[in-house]
Design a protein around this motif. Sequence first.
Motif, PDB file in Angstrom:
ATOM      1  N   GLN A  80     -36.909  -6.917 -13.066  1.00  0.00           N
ATOM      2  CA  GLN A  80     -36.099  -7.016 -11.850  1.00  0.00           C
ATOM      3  C   GLN A  80     -36.794  -7.777 -10.725  1.00  0.00           C
ATOM      4  OE1 GLN A  80     -32.939  -5.713 -11.737  1.00  0.00           O
ATOM      5  NE2 GLN A  80     -33.230  -5.185 -13.883  1.00  0.00           N
ATOM      6  N   SER A  81     -38.106  -7.855 -10.739  1.00  0.00           N
ATOM      7  CA  SER A  81     -38.848  -8.398  -9.604  1.00  0.00           C
ATOM      8  C   SER A  81     -38.883  -9.917  -9.564  1.00  0.00           C
ATOM      9  CB  SER A  81     -40.289  -7.876  -9.618  1.00  0.00           C
ATOM     10  OG  SER A  81     -40.295  -6.484  -9.492  1.00  0.00           O
ATOM     11  N   VAL A  82     -38.804 -10.571 -10.708  1.00  0.00           N
ATOM     12  CA  VAL A  82     -38.927 -12.022 -10.784  1.00  0.00           C
ATOM     13  C   VAL A  82     -37.811 -12.537 -11.679  1.00  0.00           C
ATOM     14  CG1 VAL A  82     -40.411 -13.929 -11.505  1.00  0.00           C
ATOM     15  CG2 VAL A  82     -41.429 -11.898 -10.525  1.00  0.00           C
ATOM     16  N   SER A  83     -37.234 -13.673 -11.305  1.00  0.00           N
ATOM     17  CA  SER A  83     -36.248 -14.327 -12.165  1.00  0.00           C
ATOM     18  C   SER A  83     -36.732 -15.741 -12.467  1.00  0.00           C
ATOM     19  CB  SER A  83     -34.878 -14.353 -11.492  1.00  0.00           C
ATOM     20  OG  SER A  83     -34.902 -15.186 -10.364  1.00  0.00           O
ATOM     21  N   GLY A  84     -36.014 -16.425 -13.307  1.00  0.00           N
ATOM     22  CA  GLY A  84     -36.413 -17.773 -13.697  1.00  0.00           C
ATOM     23  C   GLY A  84     -36.510 -18.730 -12.529  1.00  0.00           C
ATOM     24  N   LYS A  85     -35.657 -18.564 -11.525  1.00  0.00           N
ATOM     25  CA  LYS A  85     -35.690 -19.477 -10.366  1.00  0.00           C
ATOM     26  C   LYS A  85     -36.914 -19.239  -9.474  1.00  0.00           C
ATOM     27  CE  LYS A  85     -32.813 -16.529  -7.726  1.00  0.00           C
ATOM     28  NZ  LYS A  85     -32.234 -16.001  -6.770  1.00  0.00           N
ATOM     29  N   ASP A  86     -37.574 -18.104  -9.628  1.00  0.00           N
ATOM     30  CA  ASP A  86     -38.763 -17.795  -8.823  1.00  0.00           C
ATOM     31  C   ASP A  86     -40.047 -18.378  -9.408  1.00  0.00           C
ATOM     32  OD1 ASP A  86     -37.173 -16.259  -7.102  1.00  0.00           O
ATOM     33  OD2 ASP A  86     -37.430 -14.471  -8.350  1.00  0.00           O
ATOM     34  N   LEU A  87     -39.987 -18.890 -10.617  1.00  0.00           N
ATOM     35  CA  LEU A  87     -41.175 -19.407 -11.286  1.00  0.00           C
ATOM     36  C   LEU A  87     -41.557 -20.778 -10.761  1.00  0.00           C
ATOM     37  CD1 LEU A  87     -40.247 -18.534 -14.975  1.00  0.00           C
ATOM     38  CD2 LEU A  87     -41.667 -17.204 -13.416  1.00  0.00           C
ATOM     39  N   GLU A  88     -42.849 -21.039 -10.720  1.00  0.00           N
ATOM     40  CA  GLU A  88     -43.357 -22.380 -10.415  1.00  0.00           C
ATOM     41  C   GLU A  88     -43.822 -22.966 -11.740  1.00  0.00           C
ATOM     42  OE1 GLU A  88     -46.312 -22.384  -7.342  1.00  0.00           O
ATOM     43  OE2 GLU A  88     -45.209 -20.880  -6.189  1.00  0.00           O
ATOM     44  N   ILE A  89     -43.209 -24.074 -12.121  1.00  0.00           N
ATOM     45  CA  ILE A  89     -43.465 -24.654 -13.433  1.00  0.00           C
ATOM     46  C   ILE A  89     -44.097 -26.022 -13.248  1.00  0.00           C
ATOM     47  CG2 ILE A  89     -42.414 -25.364 -15.611  1.00  0.00           C
ATOM     48  CD1 ILE A  89     -40.122 -23.342 -14.776  1.00  0.00           C
ATOM     49  N   SER A  90     -45.208 -26.256 -13.947  1.00  0.00           N
ATOM     50  CA  SER A  90     -45.894 -27.548 -13.876  1.00  0.00           C
ATOM     51  C   SER A  90     -46.450 -27.880 -15.252  1.00  0.00           C
ATOM     52  CB  SER A  90     -47.009 -27.505 -12.829  1.00  0.00           C
ATOM     53  OG  SER A  90     -47.969 -26.534 -13.189  1.00  0.00           O
ATOM     54  N   LYS A  91     -47.029 -29.065 -15.357  1.00  0.00           N
ATOM     55  CA  LYS A  91     -47.658 -29.477 -16.621  1.00  0.00           C
ATOM     56  C   LYS A  91     -49.109 -29.822 -16.353  1.00  0.00           C
ATOM     57  CE  LYS A  91     -44.195 -30.987 -19.770  1.00  0.00           C
ATOM     58  NZ  LYS A  91     -43.940 -31.888 -20.859  1.00  0.00           N
ATOM     59  N   ARG A  92     -49.979 -29.368 -17.252  1.00  0.00           N
ATOM     60  CA  ARG A  92     -51.394 -29.716 -17.219  1.00  0.00           C
ATOM     61  C   ARG A  92     -51.802 -30.125 -18.628  1.00  0.00           C
ATOM     62  NH1 ARG A  92     -53.680 -24.530 -14.464  1.00  0.00           N
ATOM     63  NH2 ARG A  92     -52.366 -24.566 -12.643  1.00  0.00           N
TER      64      ARG A  92
END
Length: 122
Positions: A78-90
Amino acid sequence: MTPQRINSRRQQRGLSFIGVIFVGLFIVCAFAIGGQSIPIFIEYLAIKKAAAKAARDGTTVPEVRAAFDRAAQIDDIQSVSGKDLEISKRNDKVVVSFSYSREIALAGPAYLVYRFQDSTQP
């Protein structure tokens, strides 16, 4: 009185009734806070696992968010959803980061706040 009775009174140790009450209150408070904290840490572990799975399964940002949201429905996150994620590439690997806080009401205006911040390893 004999010397043995005087020595035995001096050797007596233990808690007084008020000491027992304070220890009991401390134990009750620890169980109350611990009982509310355990589900928060279980959810954190589920979020960490879902983020790692989403980073492995997805190659684009929408795929990673959708994979996380599917895992969140299964694990009841309940605390985090997909839109709250920070996504990057390394190094051509997807890295998913998240940050959130949860609070527990203690008494009156007092709250215990947990702040979580983590990312998957590339």
